[in-house]
Write a protein that holds these residues in place. Structure first.
Motif, PDB file in Angstrom:
ATOM      1  N   ILE A  95       0.866  -1.179   0.000  1.00 46.36           N
ATOM      2  CA  ILE A  95       0.000   0.000   0.000  1.00 46.36           C
ATOM      3  C   ILE A  95       0.900   1.226   0.000  1.00 46.36           C
ATOM      4  CG2 ILE A  95      -1.825   1.223   1.224  1.00 46.36           C
ATOM      5  CD1 ILE A  95      -2.415  -1.554   2.565  1.00 46.36           C
ATOM      6  N   HIS A  96       0.751   2.078  -1.003  1.00 42.41           N
ATOM      7  CA  HIS A  96       1.613   3.246  -1.160  1.00 42.41           C
ATOM      8  C   HIS A  96       0.988   4.505  -0.590  1.00 42.41           C
ATOM      9  CE1 HIS A  96       4.526   1.125  -3.638  1.00 42.41           C
ATOM     10  NE2 HIS A  96       3.517   0.613  -4.321  1.00 42.41           N
ATOM     11  N   GLY A  97       0.581   4.474   0.687  1.00 43.02           N
ATOM     12  CA  GLY A  97       0.115   5.692   1.328  1.00 43.02           C
ATOM     13  C   GLY A  97      -1.280   5.605   1.909  1.00 43.02           C
ATOM     14  N   PHE A  98      -1.560   6.584   2.762  1.00 43.73           N
ATOM     15  CA  PHE A  98      -2.829   6.647   3.478  1.00 43.73           C
ATOM     16  C   PHE A  98      -4.005   6.844   2.534  1.00 43.73           C
ATOM     17  CE2 PHE A  98      -6.007   9.378   5.610  1.00 43.73           C
ATOM     18  CZ  PHE A  98      -6.451   8.488   6.559  1.00 43.73           C
ATOM     19  N   LEU A  99      -3.878   7.741   1.578  1.00 42.68           N
ATOM     20  CA  LEU A  99      -4.985   8.028   0.659  1.00 42.68           C
ATOM     21  C   LEU A  99      -5.373   6.793  -0.149  1.00 42.68           C
ATOM     22  CD1 LEU A  99      -6.907  10.130  -0.509  1.00 42.68           C
ATOM     23  CD2 LEU A  99      -5.174  10.656  -2.202  1.00 42.68           C
ATOM     24  N   TRP A 100      -4.384   6.037  -0.600  1.00 41.05           N
ATOM     25  CA  TRP A 100      -4.670   4.819  -1.362  1.00 41.05           C
ATOM     26  C   TRP A 100      -5.375   3.793  -0.483  1.00 41.05           C
ATOM     27  CZ3 TRP A 100      -4.901   5.730  -6.129  1.00 41.05           C
ATOM     28  CH2 TRP A 100      -3.987   6.560  -6.757  1.00 41.05           C
ATOM     29  N   ALA A 101      -5.017   3.735   0.782  1.00 41.67           N
ATOM     30  CA  ALA A 101      -5.680   2.808   1.694  1.00 41.67           C
ATOM     31  C   ALA A 101      -7.138   3.200   1.920  1.00 41.67           C
ATOM     32  CB  ALA A 101      -4.937   2.743   3.020  1.00 41.67           C
ATOM     33  N   VAL A 102      -7.403   4.492   2.046  1.00 43.87           N
ATOM     34  CA  VAL A 102      -8.778   4.953   2.236  1.00 43.87           C
ATOM     35  C   VAL A 102      -9.616   4.658   0.995  1.00 43.87           C
ATOM     36  CG1 VAL A 102     -10.223   7.003   2.546  1.00 43.87           C
ATOM     37  CG2 VAL A 102      -8.162   6.709   3.919  1.00 43.87           C
ATOM     38  N   ILE A 103      -9.085   4.986  -0.170  1.00 45.01           N
ATOM     39  CA  ILE A 103      -9.813   4.696  -1.414  1.00 45.01           C
ATOM     40  C   ILE A 103      -9.973   3.191  -1.588  1.00 45.01           C
ATOM     41  CG2 ILE A 103      -9.739   4.913  -3.929  1.00 45.01           C
ATOM     42  CD1 ILE A 103      -8.189   7.552  -3.499  1.00 45.01           C
ATOM     43  N   GLY A 104      -8.923   2.436  -1.249  1.00 44.19           N
ATOM     44  CA  GLY A 104      -8.984   0.977  -1.351  1.00 44.19           C
ATOM     45  C   GLY A 104     -10.028   0.381  -0.427  1.00 44.19           C
ATOM     46  N   SER A 105     -10.144   0.905   0.779  1.00 47.34           N
ATOM     47  CA  SER A 105     -11.151   0.365   1.696  1.00 47.34           C
ATOM     48  C   SER A 105     -12.564   0.691   1.216  1.00 47.34           C
ATOM     49  CB  SER A 105     -10.919   0.875   3.112  1.00 47.34           C
ATOM     50  OG  SER A 105     -11.088   2.257   3.189  1.00 47.34           O
ATOM     51  N   LEU A 106     -12.744   1.851   0.585  1.00 47.57           N
ATOM     52  CA  LEU A 106     -14.054   2.170  -0.004  1.00 47.57           C
ATOM     53  C   LEU A 106     -14.389   1.211  -1.139  1.00 47.57           C
ATOM     54  CD1 LEU A 106     -13.931   6.070  -0.082  1.00 47.57           C
ATOM     55  CD2 LEU A 106     -15.344   4.626   1.379  1.00 47.57           C
ATOM     56  N   ILE A 107     -13.418   0.941  -2.005  1.00 51.48           N
ATOM     57  CA  ILE A 107     -13.636   0.000  -3.109  1.00 51.48           C
ATOM     58  C   ILE A 107     -13.919  -1.395  -2.571  1.00 51.48           C
ATOM     59  CG2 ILE A 107     -12.473  -1.180  -5.021  1.00 51.48           C
ATOM     60  CD1 ILE A 107     -11.133   1.507  -5.660  1.00 51.48           C
ATOM     61  N   MET A 108     -13.153  -1.810  -1.548  1.00 49.24           N
ATOM     62  CA  MET A 108     -13.377  -3.137  -0.979  1.00 49.24           C
ATOM     63  C   MET A 108     -14.761  -3.248  -0.341  1.00 49.24           C
ATOM     64  SD  MET A 108      -9.742  -4.372   0.585  1.00 49.24           S
ATOM     65  CE  MET A 108     -10.421  -5.909   1.139  1.00 49.24           C
ATOM     66  N   SER A 109     -15.236  -2.188   0.284  1.00 49.41           N
ATOM     67  CA  SER A 109     -16.575  -2.209   0.884  1.00 49.41           C
ATOM     68  C   SER A 109     -17.656  -2.345  -0.183  1.00 49.41           C
ATOM     69  CB  SER A 109     -16.817  -0.938   1.684  1.00 49.41           C
ATOM     70  OG  SER A 109     -15.951  -0.857   2.758  1.00 49.41           O
ATOM     71  N   ILE A 110     -17.523  -1.592  -1.258  1.00 50.36           N
ATOM     72  CA  ILE A 110     -18.515  -1.638  -2.336  1.00 50.36           C
ATOM     73  C   ILE A 110     -18.510  -3.003  -3.008  1.00 50.36           C
ATOM     74  CG2 ILE A 110     -19.093  -0.699  -4.611  1.00 50.36           C
ATOM     75  CD1 ILE A 110     -18.040   2.027  -3.523  1.00 50.36           C
ATOM     76  N   VAL A 111     -17.322  -3.492  -3.353  1.00 44.19           N
ATOM     77  CA  VAL A 111     -17.241  -4.795  -4.041  1.00 44.19           C
ATOM     78  C   VAL A 111     -17.687  -5.923  -3.115  1.00 44.19           C
ATOM     79  CG1 VAL A 111     -15.645  -6.437  -5.109  1.00 44.19           C
ATOM     80  CG2 VAL A 111     -15.448  -4.022  -5.636  1.00 44.19           C
ATOM     81  N   SER A 112     -17.338  -5.856  -1.831  1.00 50.11           N
ATOM     82  CA  SER A 112     -17.778  -6.885  -0.883  1.00 50.11           C
ATOM     83  C   SER A 112     -19.300  -6.905  -0.777  1.00 50.11           C
ATOM     84  CB  SER A 112     -17.168  -6.627   0.497  1.00 50.11           C
ATOM     85  OG  SER A 112     -15.805  -6.824   0.491  1.00 50.11           O
ATOM     86  N   GLY A 113     -19.902  -5.740  -0.741  1.00 47.67           N
ATOM     87  CA  GLY A 113     -21.364  -5.679  -0.701  1.00 47.67           C
ATOM     88  C   GLY A 113     -22.012  -6.282  -1.923  1.00 47.67           C
ATOM     89  N   ILE A 114     -21.446  -5.999  -3.085  1.00 46.16           N
ATOM     90  CA  ILE A 114     -21.997  -6.559  -4.329  1.00 46.16           C
ATOM     91  C   ILE A 114     -21.814  -8.064  -4.358  1.00 46.16           C
ATOM     92  CG2 ILE A 114     -21.680  -6.629  -6.834  1.00 46.16           C
ATOM     93  CD1 ILE A 114     -20.959  -3.613  -6.651  1.00 46.16           C
ATOM     94  N   VAL A 115     -20.629  -8.542  -4.021  1.00 46.11           N
ATOM     95  CA  VAL A 115     -20.379  -9.998  -4.041  1.00 46.11           C
ATOM     96  C   VAL A 115     -21.229 -10.716  -3.006  1.00 46.11           C
ATOM     97  CG1 VAL A 115     -18.616 -11.769  -3.681  1.00 46.11           C
ATOM     98  CG2 VAL A 115     -18.057  -9.735  -4.994  1.00 46.11           C
ATOM     99  N   ASN A 116     -21.376 -10.138  -1.803  1.00 47.08           N
ATOM    100  CA  ASN A 116     -22.234 -10.735  -0.795  1.00 47.08           C
ATOM    101  C   ASN A 116     -23.691 -10.807  -1.264  1.00 47.08           C
ATOM    102  OD1 ASN A 116     -20.482 -11.483   1.296  1.00 47.08           O
ATOM    103  ND2 ASN A 116     -20.443  -9.405   2.106  1.00 47.08           N
TER     104      ASN A 116
END
Length: 121
Positions: A95-116
């Motif tokens: 992970i190359h920084g805090f901002l990428w982690a925040v955006i990544g966690s948002l993407i992971m939340s959205i994709v996890s919701g769709i897959v679930n």
């Protein structure tokens, strides 16, 4: 146990999408999905074990900071999962920084919701 395995599968899919979309995330390993799977394994273990307790203890700080502290905690948990995967298995996600982690966690939340929603977890 099957619930944990399904959660790990969902997190692996979400982390794979996150790594594919974001230039600030880099999968390490051959094949790259192995690094993503190791990262999501440790993220699932953290989410199941220490994350709820830490978020409960940090709730007053999160309320006072309008949720910024919760973002910092999520970033730290992603960094911890990355460090564990890289140090134990020599594969993972960088992970190359805090901002990428925040955006990544948002993407992971959205994709996890769709897959679930699709698999009906």
């Amino acid at each position: 146990m099957t619930r944990f395995l399904s959660r790990w599968l969902v997190l692996t899919i979400a982390a794979g999408v996150m790594v594919a979309i974001l230039p600030g995330m880099e999968a390490v390993g051959e094949p790259p999905i192995l690094g993503v799977a190791a990262f999501s394994l440790f993220l699932a273990l953290i989410n199941a074990s220490i994350k709820p307790v830490v978020h409960l203890i940090a709730l007053p700080l999160s309320i006072m900071s309008f949720g910024i502290f919760a973002l910092i905690l999520n970033w730290l948990f992603m960094e911890l999962a990355s460090w564990l995967a890289l140090s134990l298995f020599d594969v993972g996600v960088i992970i190359h920084g805090f901002l990428w982690a925040v955006i990544g966690s948002l993407i992971m939340s959205i994709v996890s919701g769709i897959v679930n929603a699709v698999i009906g977890d």
